[in-house]
Design a protein around this motif. Structure first.
Motif, PDB file in Angstrom:
ATOM      1  N   THR A   1       0.828  -1.208   0.000  1.00 28.50           N
ATOM      2  CA  THR A   1       0.000   0.000   0.000  1.00 28.50           C
ATOM      3  C   THR A   1       0.861   1.257   0.000  1.00 28.50           C
ATOM      4  O   THR A   1       0.594   2.203  -0.745  1.00 28.50           O
ATOM      5  N   VAL A   2       1.906   1.266   0.815  1.00 35.46           N
ATOM      6  CA  VAL A   2       2.812   2.425   0.868  1.00 35.46           C
ATOM      7  C   VAL A   2       3.505   2.604  -0.483  1.00 35.46           C
ATOM      8  O   VAL A   2       3.606   3.722  -0.999  1.00 35.46           O
ATOM      9  N   GLU A   3       3.945   1.513  -1.077  1.00 36.38           N
ATOM     10  CA  GLU A   3       4.619   1.579  -2.375  1.00 36.38           C
ATOM     11  C   GLU A   3       3.692   2.144  -3.453  1.00 36.38           C
ATOM     12  O   GLU A   3       4.076   3.015  -4.226  1.00 36.38           O
ATOM     13  N   GLN A   4       2.454   1.672  -3.491  1.00 31.90           N
ATOM     14  CA  GLN A   4       1.488   2.174  -4.472  1.00 31.90           C
ATOM     15  C   GLN A   4       1.206   3.656  -4.259  1.00 31.90           C
ATOM     16  O   GLN A   4       1.129   4.425  -5.225  1.00 31.90           O
ATOM     17  N   THR A   5       1.067   4.065  -3.012  1.00 31.01           N
ATOM     18  CA  THR A   5       0.796   5.466  -2.696  1.00 31.01           C
ATOM     19  C   THR A   5       1.954   6.360  -3.115  1.00 31.01           C
ATOM     20  O   THR A   5       1.750   7.405  -3.743  1.00 31.01           O
ATOM     21  N   LEU A   6       3.167   5.954  -2.785  1.00 34.55           N
ATOM     22  CA  LEU A   6       4.341   6.757  -3.160  1.00 34.55           C
ATOM     23  C   LEU A   6       4.498   6.845  -4.676  1.00 34.55           C
ATOM     24  O   LEU A   6       4.807   7.919  -5.213  1.00 34.55           O
ATOM     25  N   ASN A   7       4.279   5.745  -5.379  1.00 33.88           N
ATOM     26  CA  ASN A   7       4.374   5.775  -6.840  1.00 33.88           C
ATOM     27  C   ASN A   7       3.325   6.699  -7.448  1.00 33.88           C
ATOM     28  O   ASN A   7       3.606   7.434  -8.396  1.00 33.88           O
ATOM     29  N   ALA A   8       2.118   6.682  -6.916  1.00 39.40           N
ATOM     30  CA  ALA A   8       1.064   7.568  -7.408  1.00 39.40           C
ATOM     31  C   ALA A   8       1.424   9.030  -7.163  1.00 39.40           C
ATOM     32  O   ALA A   8       1.211   9.891  -8.023  1.00 39.40           O
ATOM     33  N   MET A   9       1.990   9.305  -5.982  1.00 41.55           N
ATOM     34  CA  MET A   9       2.398  10.682  -5.673  1.00 41.55           C
ATOM     35  C   MET A   9       3.529  11.138  -6.596  1.00 41.55           C
ATOM     36  O   MET A   9       3.521  12.282  -7.088  1.00 41.55           O
ATOM     37  N   LEU A  10       4.491  10.261  -6.862  1.00 38.60           N
ATOM     38  CA  LEU A  10       5.595  10.604  -7.765  1.00 38.60           C
ATOM     39  C   LEU A  10       5.092  10.838  -9.180  1.00 38.60           C
ATOM     40  O   LEU A  10       5.541  11.767  -9.864  1.00 38.60           O
ATOM     41  N   ASP A  11       4.168  10.010  -9.657  1.00 42.02           N
ATOM     42  CA  ASP A  11       3.595  10.208 -10.992  1.00 42.02           C
ATOM     43  C   ASP A  11       2.849  11.530 -11.080  1.00 42.02           C
ATOM     44  O   ASP A  11       2.968  12.258 -12.073  1.00 42.02           O
ATOM     45  N   ALA A  12       2.079  11.863 -10.059  1.00 39.97           N
ATOM     46  CA  ALA A  12       1.337  13.125 -10.048  1.00 39.97           C
ATOM     47  C   ALA A  12       2.306  14.312 -10.057  1.00 39.97           C
ATOM     48  O   ALA A  12       2.089  15.303 -10.771  1.00 39.97           O
ATOM     49  N   GLU A  13       3.376  14.209  -9.292  1.00 37.35           N
ATOM     50  CA  GLU A  13       4.372  15.290  -9.256  1.00 37.35           C
ATOM     51  C   GLU A  13       5.061  15.425 -10.610  1.00 37.35           C
ATOM     52  O   GLU A  13       5.264  16.532 -11.100  1.00 37.35           O
ATOM     53  N   ALA A  14       5.399  14.315 -11.241  1.00 34.83           N
ATOM     54  CA  ALA A  14       6.027  14.354 -12.564  1.00 34.83           C
ATOM     55  C   ALA A  14       5.079  14.977 -13.587  1.00 34.83           C
ATOM     56  O   ALA A  14       5.505  15.783 -14.433  1.00 34.83           O
ATOM     57  N   ASP A  15       3.794  14.628 -13.524  1.00 29.43           N
ATOM     58  CA  ASP A  15       2.811  15.217 -14.428  1.00 29.43           C
ATOM     59  C   ASP A  15       2.742  16.735 -14.247  1.00 29.43           C
ATOM     60  O   ASP A  15       2.682  17.488 -15.221  1.00 29.43           O
ATOM     61  N   GLU A  16       2.751  17.174 -13.001  1.00 27.99           N
ATOM     62  CA  GLU A  16       2.670  18.605 -12.706  1.00 27.99           C
ATOM     63  C   GLU A  16       3.923  19.336 -13.185  1.00 27.99           C
ATOM     64  O   GLU A  16       3.828  20.400 -13.801  1.00 27.99           O
ATOM     65  N   ILE A  17       5.087  18.767 -12.921  1.00 30.76           N
ATOM     66  CA  ILE A  17       6.344  19.417 -13.306  1.00 30.76           C
ATOM     67  C   ILE A  17       6.466  19.516 -14.824  1.00 30.76           C
ATOM     68  O   ILE A  17       6.876  20.549 -15.361  1.00 30.76           O
ATOM     69  N   THR A  18       6.126  18.450 -15.517  1.00 27.81           N
ATOM     70  CA  THR A  18       6.308  18.415 -16.969  1.00 27.81           C
ATOM     71  C   THR A  18       5.106  18.957 -17.742  1.00 27.81           C
ATOM     72  O   THR A  18       5.177  19.113 -18.954  1.00 27.81           O
ATOM     73  N   GLN A  19       4.012  19.207 -17.034  1.00 23.75           N
ATOM     74  CA  GLN A  19       2.772  19.654 -17.685  1.00 23.75           C
ATOM     75  C   GLN A  19       2.307  18.636 -18.735  1.00 23.75           C
ATOM     76  O   GLN A  19       1.768  19.003 -19.773  1.00 23.75           O
ATOM     77  N   ALA A  20       2.541  17.360 -18.470  1.00 26.12           N
ATOM     78  CA  ALA A  20       2.108  16.292 -19.373  1.00 26.12           C
ATOM     79  C   ALA A  20       1.825  15.047 -18.548  1.00 26.12           C
ATOM     80  O   ALA A  20       2.446  14.814 -17.525  1.00 26.12           O
ATOM     81  N   HIS A  21       0.876  14.269 -19.005  1.00 25.72           N
ATOM     82  CA  HIS A  21       0.561  13.012 -18.344  1.00 25.72           C
ATOM     83  C   HIS A  21       1.435  11.903 -18.909  1.00 25.72           C
ATOM     84  O   HIS A  21       1.949  11.992 -20.017  1.00 25.72           O
ATOM     85  N   LYS A  22       1.583  10.852 -18.154  1.00 26.67           N
ATOM     86  CA  LYS A  22       2.374   9.711 -18.592  1.00 26.67           C
ATOM     87  C   LYS A  22       1.834   9.202 -19.922  1.00 26.67           C
ATOM     88  O   LYS A  22       0.615   9.067 -20.095  1.00 26.67           O
TER      89      LYS A  22
END
Length: 56
Positions: free
Chosen positions: A23-44
């Protein structure tokens, strides 16, 4: 009356530990993906003319 239910506490702790870790791993990965989307202004996997094969 004798014992009706017997718990293997070591196995219970192991199972809970694995579940919490997952659960912690899934949560952290989701947070990292959201941060990457915000920084790059693009979705995966988003594709545009300027983003032919990467987020940038």
């Amino acid at each position: 009356m004798g014992e009706i239910i017997r718990l293997d506490t070591a196995e219970v702790k192991k199972q809970l530990g694995e579940m919490v870790l997952g659960t912690v791993e899934q949560t952290l990965n989701a947070m990292l993906d959201a941060e990457a989307d915000e920084i790059t202004q693009a979705h995966k996997y988003e594709r545009t003319e300027s983003r032919a094969d990467t987020r940038v």
